[in-house]
Design an enzyme around this catalytic site. Structure first.
Site, short mmCIF file in Angstrom:
data_model
loop_
_atom_site.label_atom_id
_atom_site.label_comp_id
_atom_site.label_asym_id
_atom_site.label_seq_id
_atom_site.Cartn_x
_atom_site.Cartn_y
_atom_site.Cartn_z
N ASN A 30 -101.97 -65.06 35.68
CA ASN A 30 -101.52 -66.46 35.77
C ASN A 30 -101.97 -66.99 37.12
O ASN A 30 -101.88 -66.28 38.12
CB ASN A 30 -99.99 -66.55 35.75
CG ASN A 30 -99.44 -66.37 34.35
OD1 ASN A 30 -100.20 -66.23 33.40
ND2 ASN A 30 -98.13 -66.37 34.25
N GLY A 31 -102.37 -68.26 37.16
CA GLY A 31 -102.77 -68.85 38.44
C GLY A 31 -104.23 -69.26 38.40
O GLY A 31 -104.86 -69.29 37.33
N GLU B 287 -93.67 -87.59 25.47
CA GLU B 287 -94.11 -86.19 25.52
C GLU B 287 -93.92 -85.45 24.21
O GLU B 287 -94.71 -84.57 23.89
CB GLU B 287 -93.45 -85.43 26.68
CG GLU B 287 -91.98 -85.21 26.57
CD GLU B 287 -91.40 -84.52 27.80
OE1 GLU B 287 -92.08 -83.70 28.42
OE2 GLU B 287 -90.24 -84.82 28.13
N ARG C 223 -93.36 -71.86 26.96
CA ARG C 223 -94.05 -72.27 28.18
C ARG C 223 -95.27 -73.14 27.88
O ARG C 223 -95.79 -73.79 28.79
CB ARG C 223 -94.48 -71.04 28.97
CG ARG C 223 -93.32 -70.30 29.56
CD ARG C 223 -93.77 -69.04 30.25
NE ARG C 223 -94.49 -69.33 31.49
CZ ARG C 223 -93.97 -69.23 32.69
NH1 ARG C 223 -92.74 -68.85 32.84
NH2 ARG C 223 -94.69 -69.49 33.76
N GLU D 243 -86.84 -92.00 32.09
CA GLU D 243 -86.67 -90.70 31.44
C GLU D 243 -86.73 -90.84 29.91
O GLU D 243 -87.32 -90.00 29.24
CB GLU D 243 -85.33 -90.09 31.90
CG GLU D 243 -84.98 -88.77 31.26
CD GLU D 243 -85.94 -87.63 31.55
OE1 GLU D 243 -86.85 -87.80 32.39
OE2 GLU D 243 -85.83 -86.59 30.90
N HIS E 252 -93.23 -109.54 35.17
CA HIS E 252 -94.33 -109.53 36.13
C HIS E 252 -95.59 -108.92 35.53
O HIS E 252 -96.39 -108.31 36.25
CB HIS E 252 -93.90 -108.78 37.40
CG HIS E 252 -92.75 -109.46 38.09
ND1 HIS E 252 -92.92 -110.54 38.94
CD2 HIS E 252 -91.42 -109.25 38.01
CE1 HIS E 252 -91.74 -110.94 39.37
NE2 HIS E 252 -90.81 -110.17 38.82
N LYS F 227 -89.39 -88.87 27.56
CA LYS F 227 -89.01 -88.01 26.43
C LYS F 227 -89.80 -88.40 25.19
O LYS F 227 -90.34 -87.57 24.50
CB LYS F 227 -87.51 -88.13 26.10
CG LYS F 227 -86.53 -87.46 27.01
CD LYS F 227 -86.56 -85.97 27.00
CE LYS F 227 -87.56 -85.41 27.95
NZ LYS F 227 -87.26 -85.19 29.30
N TRP G 272 -102.68 -70.95 28.90
CA TRP G 272 -102.78 -72.40 28.93
C TRP G 272 -104.06 -72.68 29.71
O TRP G 272 -104.11 -72.44 30.91
CB TRP G 272 -101.56 -72.98 29.63
CG TRP G 272 -101.44 -74.46 29.56
CD1 TRP G 272 -100.89 -75.20 28.56
CD2 TRP G 272 -101.82 -75.40 30.57
NE1 TRP G 272 -100.93 -76.54 28.89
CE2 TRP G 272 -101.49 -76.68 30.11
CE3 TRP G 272 -102.44 -75.28 31.83
CZ2 TRP G 272 -101.74 -77.85 30.85
CZ3 TRP G 272 -102.69 -76.42 32.56
CH2 TRP G 272 -102.33 -77.69 32.06
N LYS H 195 -94.16 -75.65 30.09
CA LYS H 195 -92.80 -75.79 30.59
C LYS H 195 -92.75 -75.76 32.10
O LYS H 195 -91.97 -76.47 32.72
CB LYS H 195 -91.95 -74.65 30.01
CG LYS H 195 -90.48 -74.69 30.43
CD LYS H 195 -89.78 -75.90 29.85
CE LYS H 195 -88.35 -76.04 30.28
NZ LYS H 195 -87.85 -77.40 30.14
N CYS I 65 -99.02 -70.22 32.12
CA CYS I 65 -99.26 -69.15 31.17
C CYS I 65 -98.08 -68.19 31.26
O CYS I 65 -97.30 -68.24 32.19
CB CYS I 65 -100.53 -68.41 31.54
SG CYS I 65 -101.95 -69.48 31.81
C1 F6R Z 1 -90.23 -83.45 31.03
C2 F6R Z 1 -90.37 -82.24 31.82
C3 F6R Z 1 -91.20 -82.27 33.04
C4 F6R Z 1 -90.52 -81.49 34.15
C5 F6R Z 1 -91.46 -81.37 35.36
C6 F6R Z 1 -90.78 -80.66 36.52
O1 F6R Z 1 -89.40 -83.25 29.94
O2 F6R Z 1 -89.81 -81.22 31.49
O3 F6R Z 1 -91.49 -83.57 33.43
O4 F6R Z 1 -89.33 -82.15 34.50
O5 F6R Z 1 -92.60 -80.66 34.99
O6 F6R Z 1 -90.39 -79.37 36.16
P1 F6R Z 1 -89.33 -78.59 37.01
O7 F6R Z 1 -88.04 -79.30 36.89
O8 F6R Z 1 -89.27 -77.21 36.41
O9 F6R Z 1 -89.83 -78.58 38.42
#
Ligand code: F6R
Length: 611
Positions: free
Chosen positions: A103-104, A491, A27, A484, A507, A488, A77, A606, A2
């Protein structure tokens, strides 16, 4: 996850709060709200969805818009209770005197709720956060700071808090345990926020609260007290990022802007870090002498999501370049698996935000086991950066889009620099060091060459956007790159995408292949490329459409695959970077074609500050 903004000062409080929330939109959130103080009371506005909905609701209340003095705001959130106006923050006590944003997660919220209910409190929301407002009210004896201090002592779990009260018009109280709060120091005005983005238009002077801290802000003063209620000095840091860096500019989305920034952000990551005399790297934040570095017998990398994938690329670098055994731990497992960590193990937590709860827990566990810990973070002064005590900043600038792009490539660049440093500290000779240093310096240009092909990638992506299932396959360091690429795509476009080692396909997953399961094959000309040709043939034999990423001019692969994206020729160390940029563009254009909210994908946040 949040977002919090708080303000005390002479400006229009509503304006500062609403602008601040907009800068926190990245976020991830489902609702938003704000509270300001009018001469009579705490005035609250809440709305579901975007901040613009909140703004529209706020504009209908002239008293709200006209207020000056202390105010707090929040983007939520959902954790406890569905996304709804009632569950949105700020929460009030029953007298409407105290407003709280949180937050939390409050772990003893059920106990608190039943205690407070037995004392006559009426809960209106399903949230754990509301209990804090009632608790402050219960503890209040005329002094807001003392009431917040007493209330937080009764909370179990994590919190970043902002509190105001109609009884104390200019006063803003903040508290932190496990959820970041940063204070923005202005002239005749002060701010709080959950990260620096909302502060950048007003000030660059910031102060990060530590766990257990309580901050008391008026327009002219900031005072921080620790858990024992003793005033403490917290360092004032200066943020280099400017407000423009957190703006979209002419780009349709932050993600696209951040993809295009990569030649520059990687150049920033590299700047001043290559020593051409030693053909090594200079990473002063590590704070390790060559002797200490040489005594490292093992590297353990911990991270989540994209940061973990970057770590998996780094694993190849440490073994290949520096000859050091390396392994990658999913950060959430690190603590619970009780890993074997010795004093000569170097633990590298990787986190763009520096606030990810699982990665932070890994830092604490590694430190507790006596390991050397050096964090790779982007956000300066973030909790992981501070707790690790040593590390390497990415210098990628603010990453606003939820999907990580430029932080990922900077993480890989830093890992390559560190492997070069550790390699030169051991068996890697100066000539090989010079070659790798050259390759690092060429990275921005390699990325530029991929960006030049965006129109081709866009065309292919738009054609493939109708598919619901994808496989991404790769070998060597292009295996984590495939993971990765799949992450991408899923998500931001909500398409089912799986990353696999190309050899694993046989496999089991090969059973799924047919004309509805395209395969994105990373077939650049690096070790494993010949075997990839065989894998592509296997996919084509099952009628899977194949998009191959190939080294420019590699005619053999071009003839096998249905569609081809050319990656400039480069070494196996450099290859993950230009390759992933092509995959970022691919995912971006698929998402745009499918009409998805690229910068704020559903259900995502985020910075994942809960476990
Ligand atoms: C994917 C993404 C997440 C972050 C993960 C870790 O695009 O952004 O998978 O990589 O939540 O976040 P950080 O790097 O901030 O610890």
């Amino acid at each position: 996850m949040c977002g919090i903004v708080g303000y005390t000062g002479p400006r229009s409080t509503a304006r500062v709060l609403l602008d601040g929330l907009k800068r926190l939109e990245y976020r991830g959130y489902d609702s938003a709200g704000a509270a300001v103080l009018t001469p009579e009371r705490v005035e609250v506005v809440k709305a579901l969805g975007k901040v613009r909905n909140l703004e529209a609701a706020a504009r209908k209340k002239s008293e709200f818009m006209a207020a000056t003095g202390a105010g707090i705001a929040h983007t939520r959130w959902a954790t406890h209770g569905a996304p709804s106006v009632i569950n949105a923050h700020p929460h009030l006590d029953n007298s409407g005197t105290f407003a709280v944003v949180h937050n939390g997660i409050i772990e003893n919220f059920r106990e608190l709720r039943s205690h407070l209910t037995s004392r006559g409190c009426k809960f209106v929301s399903e949230t754990d956060s509301e209990a804090i407002a009632h608790l402050i009210s219960e503890c209040y004896e005329g002094d807001l700071v003392q009431a917040v201090a007493a209330a937080v002592k009764r909370l179990h779990g994590t919190y970043g808090l902002g509190v105001i009260s109609s009884r104390h018009p200019g006063l803003l109280v903040a508290a932190r345990k496990g959820s970041p709060i940063v204070i923005g120091i202005g002239k005749g005005e002060n701010f709080i926020a959950s990260d620096v983005a909302p502060l950048l238009s007003y000030t660059r002077e910031v102060m990060y609260l530590d766990d257990g801290d309580l901050a008391v802000l008026t327009p002219d003063s900031v005072e921080v007290r620790n858990v024992e209620n003793v005033p403490v000095e917290r360092e004032v840091a200066r943020i280099d990022w400017d407000a423009d860096a957190a703006e979209k500019g002419n780009y349709a989305h932050f993600m696209l802007k951040e993809i295009y920034e990569q030649p520059e952000t990687i150049a920033n990551t590299i700047r001043g870090r290559i020593d051409r005399q030693l053909n090594s790297a200079v990473l002063s934040g590590l704070g390790l002498t060559p002797r200490e570095l040489a005594s490292v017998s093992r590297v353990v990398i911990a991270g989540c999501g994209s940061s973990m994938h970057a770590g998996m690329v780094g694993e190849y670098y440490f073994e290949d370049i520096a000859g050091i055994p390396a392994e990658v731990e999913q950060a959430a497992e690190f603590r619970y698996r009780n890993p074997i960590i010795e004093p000569d193990t170097l633990v590298l937590p990787i986190s763009q935000s520096g606030e990810t709860a699982d990665t932070l827990a890994a830092v604490r566990e590694a430190r507790n086991k006596g390991a050397l810990v050096a964090a790779l973070c982007n956000v300066v002064g973030s909790t992981i950066a501070r707790e690790a005590g040593r590390g390497i900043y990415l210098h990628a600038g603010p990453e606003i889009s939820v999907a990580s792009t430029k932080a990922f490539t900077s993480q890989i660049t830093v890992l390559l620099l560190l492997a070069l440093l550790m390699g030169r500290n051991r068996r890697l000779d100066s000539t090989d060091g010079a070659r790798i240093a050259d390759e690092i310096e060429q990275l921005p240009d390699l990325i530029r060459q991929v960006l030049d092909q965006a129109p081709v990638i866009e065309k292919i992506a738009r054609r493939y956007a109708r598919f619901e299932h994808f496989f991404f396959i790769g070998r060597g360091s292009l295996y984590p790159t495939a993971l990765e690429g799949a992450l991408k795509l899923k998500e931001i476009s909500y398409v089912h995408a799986e990353g696999y080692h190309a050899a694993e396909l046989k496999h089991g997953p090969i059973a799924l292949l047919d004309e509805n399961h395209p395969v994105i094959a990373l077939a650049n000309n690096i070790p494993g490329r010949d075997k990839m040709l065989g894998n592509i043939q296997e996919c084509r034999a099952r009628n899977s459409p194949v998009v191959a990423l190939v080294t420019a001019g590699d005619a053999a692969v071009r003839d096998l695959a249905g569609d081809v994206i050319q990656i400039p020729a480069c070494s196996r160390f450099a290859a993950p970077l230009p390759t992933v940029v092509a995959l970022q563009l691919f995912a971006y254009y698929v998402a745009v074609e499918r009409g998805c909210e690229v910068d704020q994908p559903r259900n995502l946040a985020k910075s994942v500050t809960v476990e």
